[in-house]
Scaffold this motif. Structure first.
Motif, mmCIF file in Angstrom:
data_model
loop_
_atom_site.group_PDB
_atom_site.id
_atom_site.type_symbol
_atom_site.label_atom_id
_atom_site.label_comp_id
_atom_site.label_asym_id
_atom_site.label_seq_id
_atom_site.Cartn_x
_atom_site.Cartn_y
_atom_site.Cartn_z
ATOM 1 N N UNK A 40 0.839 -1.201 0.000
ATOM 2 C CA UNK A 40 0.000 0.000 0.000
ATOM 3 C C UNK A 40 0.872 1.248 0.000
ATOM 4 N N UNK A 41 1.885 1.259 0.858
ATOM 5 C CA UNK A 41 2.772 2.421 0.912
ATOM 6 C C UNK A 41 3.601 2.538 -0.367
ATOM 7 N N UNK A 42 3.919 1.424 -0.979
ATOM 8 C CA UNK A 42 4.673 1.455 -2.243
ATOM 9 C C UNK A 42 3.869 2.174 -3.325
ATOM 10 N N UNK A 43 2.569 1.863 -3.396
ATOM 11 C CA UNK A 43 1.733 2.458 -4.446
ATOM 12 C C UNK A 43 1.279 3.883 -4.117
ATOM 13 N N UNK A 44 1.061 4.190 -2.824
ATOM 14 C CA UNK A 44 0.403 5.453 -2.479
ATOM 15 C C UNK A 44 1.205 6.354 -1.542
ATOM 16 N N UNK A 45 2.364 5.916 -1.104
ATOM 17 C CA UNK A 45 3.293 6.717 -0.296
ATOM 18 C C UNK A 45 2.817 6.931 1.139
ATOM 19 N N UNK A 46 1.622 7.497 1.298
ATOM 20 C CA UNK A 46 1.132 7.790 2.649
ATOM 21 C C UNK A 46 -0.392 7.814 2.655
ATOM 22 N N UNK A 47 -0.964 8.091 3.821
ATOM 23 C CA UNK A 47 -2.423 8.101 3.972
ATOM 24 C C UNK A 47 -3.061 9.155 3.078
#
Length: 211
Positions: A40-47
């Motif tokens: 998830x963090x790989x695709x979207x970096x952060x919240x």
């Protein structure tokens, strides 16, 4: 868009619809999407990146299910089309009792409510809202070609705001969906001031689709 990225955005929409934006936790989102938290963090970096992309995904999905070639639940597929019918249909397709529309509309409402308290959401939400208003204003210009661009935009603002309000009342159980659709049709008639044959003209001062 990759299948895993789409799966994450679908899961984010479900979680936001179920728990709200503040209830969006990376662990639950990962479990819902069937992926690792690291992915998830790989695709979207952060919240913030997840919320921004989920908002875009919700808009794209709404564009799909409100496409003009999709009939509303009370229309036949072979019904003759006209600009006014196109406008009414696109708006009514926001009020469908399907899982997709329920999730989309609920998540959209949660994101809008959260933007009151989280300013970082406002710009993206305003951009999405502007795009929706622009599309409806374009349909209004076809249905009422004698009108002006400012009048079409103002009418689009009113109609899209009404759709949001009716959707909240329907989804929260305060308004039957059939009544919500009737009110929306009445609003379209009031904005265009051209009631269909066989339908009474809106009563002055009676509001949208008053009974």
């Amino acid at each position: 868009m990759s299948d895993r990225r789409t799966a994450i955005l679908q899961a984010a929409t479900r979680v936001i619809a179920r728990r709200g934006v503040r209830g969006l936790r990376m662990g639950e989102l990962a479990s819902e999407a069937g992926v690792s938290t690291a992915l998830i963090y790989y695709h979207f970096t952060d919240r913030a990146g997840i919320l921004r992309q989920t908002l875009e995904y919700i808009g794209d999905r709404a564009d799909h299910y409100t496409a003009e070639d999709h009939p509303t639940p009370d229309q036949g597929r072979n019904q003759p089309k006209d600009p006014r019918a196109d406008l009414e249909q696109v708006l009514l397709l926001e009020l469908q009792d399907t899982t997709e529309v329920r999730e989309n509309s609920t998540a959209w409402g949660e994101l809008r409510a959260t933007a009151v308290f989280e300013p970082e959401l406002r710009q993206d939400l305003a951009r999405s809202t502007h795009g929706w208003v622009h599309d409806i204003a374009g349909l209004l210009s076809q249905a009422a070609p004698d009108g002006t661009a400012p009048s079409h935009t103002a009418a689009a603002e009113r109609l899209t705001a009404l759709v949001e309000g009716l959707s909240v009342r329907w989804l929260s159980g305060s308004l039957p969906i059939e009544q919500a659709r009737r009110l929306l049709r009445g609003a379209v008639e009031a904005e265009l001031d051209t009631p269909r044959p066989g339908r009474a003209a809106p009563v002055a001062g009676g509001g949208f689709g008053g009974s």
